[in-house]
Design a protein around this motif. Structure first.
Motif, PDB file in Angstrom:
ATOM      1  N   ARG A 111       0.742  -1.306  -0.072  1.00 50.90           N
ATOM      2  CA  ARG A 111      -0.045  -0.086   0.021  1.00 50.90           C
ATOM      3  C   ARG A 111       0.866   1.326  -0.028  1.00 50.90           C
ATOM      4  O   ARG A 111       0.693   2.235  -0.747  1.00 50.90           O
ATOM      5  N   ARG A 112       1.974   1.259   0.762  1.00 53.44           N
ATOM      6  CA  ARG A 112       2.753   2.215   0.779  1.00 53.44           C
ATOM      7  C   ARG A 112       3.257   2.756  -0.740  1.00 53.44           C
ATOM      8  O   ARG A 112       3.366   3.632  -1.095  1.00 53.44           O
ATOM      9  N   LEU A 113       3.818   1.474  -1.300  1.00 53.10           N
ATOM     10  CA  LEU A 113       4.356   1.767  -2.913  1.00 53.10           C
ATOM     11  C   LEU A 113       3.302   2.339  -3.674  1.00 53.10           C
ATOM     12  O   LEU A 113       3.527   3.179  -4.557  1.00 53.10           O
ATOM     13  N   ALA A 114       2.139   1.846  -3.437  1.00 54.28           N
ATOM     14  CA  ALA A 114       1.085   2.138  -4.450  1.00 54.28           C
ATOM     15  C   ALA A 114       0.621   3.692  -4.047  1.00 54.28           C
ATOM     16  O   ALA A 114       0.365   4.424  -4.947  1.00 54.28           O
ATOM     17  N   TYR A 115       0.731   3.911  -2.806  1.00 52.63           N
ATOM     18  CA  TYR A 115       0.387   5.231  -2.466  1.00 52.63           C
ATOM     19  C   TYR A 115       1.504   6.210  -3.113  1.00 52.63           C
ATOM     20  O   TYR A 115       1.132   7.336  -3.685  1.00 52.63           O
ATOM     21  N   ASP A 116       2.789   5.958  -2.893  1.00 51.14           N
ATOM     22  CA  ASP A 116       3.643   6.400  -3.446  1.00 51.14           C
ATOM     23  C   ASP A 116       3.674   7.180  -4.936  1.00 51.14           C
ATOM     24  O   ASP A 116       3.538   8.047  -5.358  1.00 51.14           O
ATOM     25  N   GLU A 117       3.124   6.055  -5.799  1.00 54.28           N
ATOM     26  CA  GLU A 117       2.938   6.150  -7.073  1.00 54.28           C
ATOM     27  C   GLU A 117       1.685   7.254  -7.344  1.00 54.28           C
ATOM     28  O   GLU A 117       1.899   7.953  -8.429  1.00 54.28           O
ATOM     29  N   LEU A 118       0.725   6.958  -6.584  1.00 55.84           N
ATOM     30  CA  LEU A 118      -0.538   7.849  -6.846  1.00 55.84           C
ATOM     31  C   LEU A 118      -0.367   9.196  -6.464  1.00 55.84           C
ATOM     32  O   LEU A 118      -0.701  10.224  -6.978  1.00 55.84           O
ATOM     33  N   LEU A 119       0.541   9.384  -5.434  1.00 58.95           N
ATOM     34  CA  LEU A 119       0.938  10.532  -4.887  1.00 58.95           C
ATOM     35  C   LEU A 119       1.872  11.412  -5.950  1.00 58.95           C
ATOM     36  O   LEU A 119       1.661  12.650  -6.272  1.00 58.95           O
ATOM     37  N   TYR A 148      -0.193   2.204 -14.357  1.00 55.82           N
ATOM     38  CA  TYR A 148       0.488   2.428 -12.816  1.00 55.82           C
ATOM     39  C   TYR A 148       1.263   1.085 -13.049  1.00 55.82           C
ATOM     40  O   TYR A 148       0.912  -0.062 -13.580  1.00 55.82           O
ATOM     41  N   ARG A 149       2.458   1.090 -12.052  1.00 48.71           N
ATOM     42  CA  ARG A 149       3.156  -0.109 -11.762  1.00 48.71           C
ATOM     43  C   ARG A 149       2.899  -0.736 -10.504  1.00 48.71           C
ATOM     44  O   ARG A 149       3.108  -1.975 -10.408  1.00 48.71           O
ATOM     45  N   LEU A 150       2.866   0.127  -9.642  1.00 52.72           N
ATOM     46  CA  LEU A 150       2.680  -0.333  -8.397  1.00 52.72           C
ATOM     47  C   LEU A 150       1.420  -0.119  -7.665  1.00 52.72           C
ATOM     48  O   LEU A 150       1.067  -0.805  -6.799  1.00 52.72           O
ATOM     49  N   ALA A 151       0.477   0.995  -8.378  1.00 55.79           N
ATOM     50  CA  ALA A 151      -0.821   1.017  -7.605  1.00 55.79           C
ATOM     51  C   ALA A 151      -1.818   0.248  -8.788  1.00 55.79           C
ATOM     52  O   ALA A 151      -1.361   0.153  -9.964  1.00 55.79           O
ATOM     53  N   ASP A 152      -2.834  -0.203  -7.994  1.00 53.75           N
ATOM     54  CA  ASP A 152      -4.045  -0.770  -8.824  1.00 53.75           C
ATOM     55  C   ASP A 152      -4.971   0.045  -8.687  1.00 53.75           C
ATOM     56  O   ASP A 152      -5.534   0.142  -7.540  1.00 53.75           O
ATOM     57  N   PRO A 153      -5.521   0.888  -9.644  1.00 53.35           N
ATOM     58  CA  PRO A 153      -6.448   1.735  -9.442  1.00 53.35           C
ATOM     59  C   PRO A 153      -7.773   1.152  -8.772  1.00 53.35           C
ATOM     60  O   PRO A 153      -8.750   1.874  -8.425  1.00 53.35           O
ATOM     61  N   VAL A 154      -7.938  -0.231  -8.868  1.00 56.50           N
ATOM     62  CA  VAL A 154      -9.168  -0.861  -8.462  1.00 56.50           C
ATOM     63  C   VAL A 154      -8.777  -1.340  -6.941  1.00 56.50           C
ATOM     64  O   VAL A 154      -9.591  -0.741  -5.967  1.00 56.50           O
TER      65      VAL A 154
END
Ligand code: ADP
Ligand code: MG
Length: 699
Positions: A222-230, A643-649
């Motif tokens: 989740r941290r890595l996904a958040y980084d990408e989204l941010l 995205y590579r680390l975030a999954d928008p779903v």
């Protein structure tokens, strides 16, 4: 703007993969295929699953599992013919296990593993009755080295010639090159969510010790996904800020628009009134508008656009309305020309058909301000099309245009340094939760209410074996004057094969229904396609067989039947849009979703959603919930970020948080100069989020 230099701390990650130990000229292309060309890309390629190797014996071996056995080599069985595998028969106290190699292995196996030696072997078990086989064992080691076989292993995306285990070595090396980076998360939020540091998150991601560690819901993922989204959201927010800083003419609500509204044969819906007032807020602000008007097919976007055009004319400014096809442009022209003419405004239609003197006259009228409104296709942004004072451009089905095309229309401003207001329209229902990732740099107005008096399209799902019955009814309906669309999907890899299927279907239907069956497909020349569409609009074609080229906005009020073959293969959003082609006139309308048997449970549920709902946003939202992840709604082609680390779903709860966070960061520190701001810059570089706008480039 000068591109800021990449921070030094990221240099090791931005070196080519060939700098990783073991990645030579042969392996590099394979790594690039799996991950990308940089060390960073290898780091970003995290394992998606794990395998557990259980200890087993021949009598307890389980088909399909990865297991480890202790065996004695019993016999080598070289291939008797070319193309046959090399086999080793082994046994433990409970039975035989055959090891097989198909390629590139031979006598050296016999030297390395002589008959009688004791071995530990591990790999995927295949059971054929009592026979147990392990093809290409992942480990085959002397018994005393058995502890080299990990009981638990992460699985990386692999490709031929680059097994997961080898990739893992590279990933761990990439990890060793990654320095801890300055923290960009808000410390209080990070603590509350229990999120590790950036580097620690990758350490856990690449060294999972259980299934939970490869879950996208684990704290480190989740941290890595958040980084990408941010990274993405801050880039979008910067774009938005840059665009807002661009001045544009002030267009107040006008008397002309009031008159146009009063002359409408209906009253605006609440959603139209709200959208219009949002548009007007932008137009009067002095900042350039970039607004997306989202609404189902038939929700009444065109009227809102027309009233905005009237406002622009009231301020003495011209408008351009661009549609992706000639037919759509013509329909907009037919809808708007008369009401606008009643206000004393001259409207022209400009398409590729305009040539010679006729075209020159239209262009002259745009250049000298005679014409207040130009409606057209790509023809509108040719270099020689010059406006006297363009204030507003409206783009219908905005995703059908490239960024450059949209920008060229934007560039046709009055040249006084002021921007052109942009109103984009789209009928692709994006679920609210995803809106921020798709259109984060735009302002969005939603028309989420249909004009009154529409009867919903009766929707049925019918299995393919009942095709003859459907065709029989279609024939009867066509004879009674109804018109129908018949959609053949694009499903195979080859357009040729899909085209053949559509041609065959058209031929079949022609045999039964008669010569009024027409065919359009994507490979037809534009003029020919337009001609068939026009014949359908005019009622000369009764059944229009089409691959999915049926224009999203085309209005054929007499068309009341929509048949979609292999409906289970379409995204719900697309099915809903296709269905929106019918139900626009007085006739009772119906939609038949033909599906191939057998139908999976999920496919069944998806078709059910469509049967029960007729609200595009609701359908999109439900479809999203039904899918675990991946490409939601098949949106990749409509500008959805990769995205590579975030999954928008899966990570959709984080999207809004990241968007808020981005807004806050930039509100406090617009130039990203504070320590946290600088950390955010590193983050943006890390993810390479070139803040590209979905609509136009403000940079
Ligand atoms: P969209 O572009 O969103 O697909 P349109 O603007 O083409 O939809 O509108 C579809 C039809 O609905 C048009 O015939 C239009 O005149 C009609 N319409 C639009 N708004 C209203 C309304 N408020 N009440 C009744 N009919 C409406
Ligand atoms: Mg429309």
């Amino acid at each position: 703007m000068l591109k800021p230099m990449r921070p030094e701390i990221l240099f090791p990650l931005f070196s080519p993969v060939s700098t990783l130990k073991g990645v030579g000229p042969r392996v590099a292309p394979l790594v690039e295929r799996v991950a990308g060309s940089l060390v960073r890309d290898v780091l970003f390629t995290v394992p998606q699953s794990v395998i557990r190797r259980s200890r087993a014996t021949a009598d307890t071996a389980v088909d399909g599992q990865v297991q480890t056995f202790f065996v004695s080599i019993d016999a080598h069985q070289p291939p008797s013919r070319l193309g046959q595998p090399w086999k080793i028969r082994t046994w433990d106290d409970t039975g035989f296990i055959t090891l097989t190699w198909f390629k590139g292995h031979g006598p050296h196996l016999e030297r390395q593993h002589p008959v009688g030696s004791r071995r530990a072997v591990s790999g995927k078990v295949e059971r054929f009755g009592v026979e147990i086989q392990v093809a290409h064992p992942e480990y085959l080691l002397p018994e005393e080295r058995a502890d080299e076989i990990p009981p638990f292993e992460p699985v990386y995306a692999a490709t031929a010639g680059l097994p997961s285990r080898t990739f893992r070595r590279f990933a761990l090396e990439a990890l060793s090159r990654a320095a801890e980076l300055p923290e960009w998360l808000d410390p209080a939020w990070q603590a509350r969510e229990g999120l590790p540091s950036w580097r620690a998150a990758f350490v856990t991601a690449h060294n999972p010790v259980g299934e939970a560690d490869v879950s996208p819901l684990s704290p480190h993922r989740r941290r890595l996904a958040y980084d990408e989204l941010l990274a993405h959201q801050t880039a979008l927010a910067q774009r938005k800020a840059a665009r807002r800083a661009q001045p544009a003419p002030v267009i107040p609500a006008s008397d002309l628009a009031d008159r146009a509204e009063k002359a409408l044969p209906f009253r605006l819906t609440g959603a139209q009134i709200r959208s219009l007032s949002e548009v007007r807020g932008d137009l009067a602000s002095g900042e350039r508008m970039s607004r997306l008007l989202q609404g189902d097919v038939g929700s009444g976007k065109t009227v809102v656009a027309m009233l905005a055009v009237a406002d622009a004319a009231g301020a003495g400014l011209q408008s351009a309305i661009m549609a992706p096809t000639e037919i759509l442009a013509r329909q907009h022209y037919e809808t708007m020309a008369e009401p606008l003419a009643k206000l004393g405004l001259s409207v022209i239609l400009l398409t590729g058909r305009d040539k010679g003197a006729g075209r020159a006259a239209k262009l002259a009228g745009l250049a000298d301000g005679t014409h207040a409104v130009a409606i057209g296709t790509h023809a509108l942004f040719q270099d020689d099309v010059v406006f006297q004072a363009l204030g507003l451009s409206v783009i219908d089905e905005q995703h059908r245009f490239g960024v450059n095309e949209r920008r060229r229309l934007q560039d046709k401003g009055a040249g006084d340094g002021k921007g052109v207001h942009l109103l984009a329209m789209s009928a692709t229902p994006i679920p609210r939760t995803l809106e921020l990732t798709v259109f984060g740099d735009l302002d969005v107005s939603r028309i989420d209410e249909k004009p009154p008096g529409r009867t919903p399209v009766a929707t049925r799902a019918v299995p393919m074996p009942r095709l003859p019955e459907i065709v029989g009814r279609l024939k009867a309906a066509a004879e009674a004057g109804a018109q129908a669309f018949w959609i053949c999907p694009l499903v195979s890899e080859s357009e040729k094969i899909d085209l053949r299927a559509a041609e065959d279907r058209a031929a079949d239907l022609r045999q039964i229904i008669g010569p009024s069956v027409g065919l359009v497909h994507g490979q037809m020349p534009v003029a020919e396609k337009d001609a068939v569409m026009q014949a359908f609009v005019e009622g000369k074609v009764s059944v229009l067989v089409a691959t999915t080229v049926v224009e999203v906005g085309v209005n054929v009020p007499n068309a009341s039947i929509m048949v979609i073959e292999q409906a289970e293969r379409f995204g719900l959003a697309q099915l809903h849009q296709l269905r929106g082609r019918v139900g626009r006139g007085a006739r009772e309308s119906s939609c038949v979703l033909l599906y191939d048997l057998p139908l999976s449970d999920t496919a069944q549920q998806r078709l059910d959603i469509l049967r029960k709902s007729d609200d595009g946003f609701e359908i999109a939202e439900k479809d999203l919930q039904l899918r675990g992840g991946g490409d939601p709604l098949g949106l990749k082609q409509s500008g959805f970020p990769a995205y590579r680390l975030a999954d928008p779903v899966v990570h959709r709860d984080l999207i809004a948080v990241a968007a808020d966070d981005a807004r806050l960061i930039l509100a406090r520190d617009p130039d990203l100069t504070s320590p946290r701001g600088q950390a955010v810059r590193v983050l943006q570089e890390l993810f390479d989020w070139k803040p590209v706008s979905t609509l136009h480039d403000a940079g």
